[in-house]
Write a protein that holds these residues in place. Sequence first.
Motif, PDB file in Angstrom:
ATOM      1  N   GLN A 172     -12.106  17.479  24.554  1.00  0.00           N
ATOM      2  CA  GLN A 172     -12.337  16.676  25.754  1.00  0.00           C
ATOM      3  C   GLN A 172     -11.129  16.724  26.693  1.00  0.00           C
ATOM      4  O   GLN A 172     -11.282  16.793  27.921  1.00  0.00           O
ATOM      5  CB  GLN A 172     -12.630  15.229  25.360  1.00  0.00           C
ATOM      6  CG  GLN A 172     -13.884  15.033  24.524  1.00  0.00           C
ATOM      7  CD  GLN A 172     -14.112  13.576  24.186  1.00  0.00           C
ATOM      8  OE1 GLN A 172     -14.045  12.715  25.067  1.00  0.00           O
ATOM      9  NE2 GLN A 172     -14.365  13.271  22.935  1.00  0.00           N
ATOM     10  N   VAL A 173      -9.933  16.663  26.117  1.00  0.00           N
ATOM     11  CA  VAL A 173      -8.727  16.719  26.938  1.00  0.00           C
ATOM     12  C   VAL A 173      -8.626  18.074  27.636  1.00  0.00           C
ATOM     13  O   VAL A 173      -8.311  18.159  28.831  1.00  0.00           O
ATOM     14  CB  VAL A 173      -7.473  16.460  26.089  1.00  0.00           C
ATOM     15  CG1 VAL A 173      -6.216  16.581  26.944  1.00  0.00           C
ATOM     16  CG2 VAL A 173      -7.544  15.078  25.433  1.00  0.00           C
ATOM     17  N   PHE A 230      -7.792   8.805  29.591  1.00  0.00           N
ATOM     18  CA  PHE A 230      -8.138   8.578  28.184  1.00  0.00           C
ATOM     19  C   PHE A 230      -7.446   7.330  27.635  1.00  0.00           C
ATOM     20  O   PHE A 230      -7.231   7.209  26.425  1.00  0.00           O
ATOM     21  CB  PHE A 230      -7.735   9.805  27.353  1.00  0.00           C
ATOM     22  CG  PHE A 230      -8.409  11.075  27.776  1.00  0.00           C
ATOM     23  CD1 PHE A 230      -9.664  11.405  27.295  1.00  0.00           C
ATOM     24  CD2 PHE A 230      -7.793  11.935  28.680  1.00  0.00           C
ATOM     25  CE1 PHE A 230     -10.298  12.575  27.698  1.00  0.00           C
ATOM     26  CE2 PHE A 230      -8.417  13.105  29.079  1.00  0.00           C
ATOM     27  CZ  PHE A 230      -9.667  13.426  28.587  1.00  0.00           C
ATOM     28  N   TYR A 271      -8.686   5.291  24.553  1.00  0.00           N
ATOM     29  CA  TYR A 271      -8.617   5.873  23.207  1.00  0.00           C
ATOM     30  C   TYR A 271      -7.254   5.571  22.598  1.00  0.00           C
ATOM     31  O   TYR A 271      -6.263   5.393  23.305  1.00  0.00           O
ATOM     32  CB  TYR A 271      -8.847   7.382  23.262  1.00  0.00           C
ATOM     33  CG  TYR A 271     -10.236   7.774  23.725  1.00  0.00           C
ATOM     34  CD1 TYR A 271     -11.299   7.878  22.831  1.00  0.00           C
ATOM     35  CD2 TYR A 271     -10.487   8.044  25.085  1.00  0.00           C
ATOM     36  CE1 TYR A 271     -12.571   8.238  23.257  1.00  0.00           C
ATOM     37  CE2 TYR A 271     -11.754   8.395  25.520  1.00  0.00           C
ATOM     38  CZ  TYR A 271     -12.786   8.486  24.605  1.00  0.00           C
ATOM     39  OH  TYR A 271     -14.042   8.841  25.037  1.00  0.00           O
ATOM     40  N   PHE A 287     -11.601  15.573  19.876  1.00  0.00           N
ATOM     41  CA  PHE A 287     -11.039  14.866  21.037  1.00  0.00           C
ATOM     42  C   PHE A 287     -10.203  15.811  21.883  1.00  0.00           C
ATOM     43  O   PHE A 287     -10.207  15.716  23.117  1.00  0.00           O
ATOM     44  CB  PHE A 287     -10.186  13.694  20.549  1.00  0.00           C
ATOM     45  CG  PHE A 287      -9.573  12.900  21.660  1.00  0.00           C
ATOM     46  CD1 PHE A 287     -10.327  11.988  22.380  1.00  0.00           C
ATOM     47  CD2 PHE A 287      -8.238  13.057  21.997  1.00  0.00           C
ATOM     48  CE1 PHE A 287      -9.772  11.257  23.413  1.00  0.00           C
ATOM     49  CE2 PHE A 287      -7.670  12.324  23.033  1.00  0.00           C
ATOM     50  CZ  PHE A 287      -8.443  11.419  23.747  1.00  0.00           C
ATOM     51  N   ARG A 318      -3.434  11.475  31.642  1.00  0.00           N
ATOM     52  CA  ARG A 318      -3.350  10.638  30.439  1.00  0.00           C
ATOM     53  C   ARG A 318      -4.149   9.346  30.612  1.00  0.00           C
ATOM     54  O   ARG A 318      -4.835   8.887  29.690  1.00  0.00           O
ATOM     55  CB  ARG A 318      -1.892  10.298  30.135  1.00  0.00           C
ATOM     56  CG  ARG A 318      -1.691   9.536  28.818  1.00  0.00           C
ATOM     57  CD  ARG A 318      -0.321   8.902  28.739  1.00  0.00           C
ATOM     58  NE  ARG A 318      -0.146   7.853  29.732  1.00  0.00           N
ATOM     59  CZ  ARG A 318      -0.635   6.610  29.597  1.00  0.00           C
ATOM     60  NH1 ARG A 318      -1.333   6.272  28.515  1.00  0.00           N
ATOM     61  NH2 ARG A 318      -0.441   5.706  30.541  1.00  0.00           N
TER      62      ARG A 318
END
Length: 210
Positions: free
Chosen positions: A66-67, A39, A42, A63, A36
Motif C-alpha cells: 500500500q505504501v 497512513f 496505522y 502493508f 507518512r
Amino acid sequence: MKRLPILILFLARGFAAEAPVMKMFPLKYADSEQVRKLFSRYSYPMSTNRDFNVLTVTAPAGFMTQVEAAVKQFDVAPVPPKNIELTVYLLTGADAPGPPPLPKELQEMEKQLIATSSYKAYHLADTQVIRTRPGQPADSSGVLPLSQVRFRAGWINSDEKGRIISFDGLRVQLKTLAISEDIDLRENQLVVIGKASPDGLLVGVAKVSE
C-alpha cells in the motif's frame, strides 16, 4: 493428532509471510512527512528524514504494498502551470502588397482573404498580445489603433480535434469602435473575430503555453 503438526506448520508459514520488513522510500517530489500522514491511523512504525526526503517504513509485506502504491501515485513531477495567450492582429486591405510583407504566420490567411475580397493585399496595422492563467481576467493596453484588448476570463477546453480556448467577455477597443463578444478559438488557428472598419479586419489566434 497427526493433523496438529500440519496445522502448526501452516500457521508458522502464515506468520512468516507477514513478518515485518523495513524499507526506505527516497522521494523526489512529494513531501515524505505528508506521505507518512496518509497512513497515520496505522500503528506500523513510519519515520521521515526531511533533510533527505526519505520515508522509512517497518511493516508486513501487505502493508508495504500500500505504501509503495501511494508513493507511486503522489511522488510525481508537478504539472507546470498553463498560460493562455491571445494575439489580436489588425489587418487593413490594400490595392498592392507591402513593404513590409505580412509576418509568415499571417500569409496563408492573407491568401484566403484576398480570394474573397476586392483587395490585392493586406497590411498589418497593429498587434496586441495578452497572456494570463485559465479562469483569470486579462487586460492589455497600447497606443492607437488597437488601444485595448481585455476579457473577463479565458478557459481551456477540448474535443476530439484538440484544444479550444474560450474567452468570456472579450473586448477589443479601437479608435472609433469597440468589439465585444464571447468567443471560442481552436488552438493555433487564425480566425477573423470582427470588422474594424470598411477595409479593416481583426484576426485572432490563441494558444496554450506552459
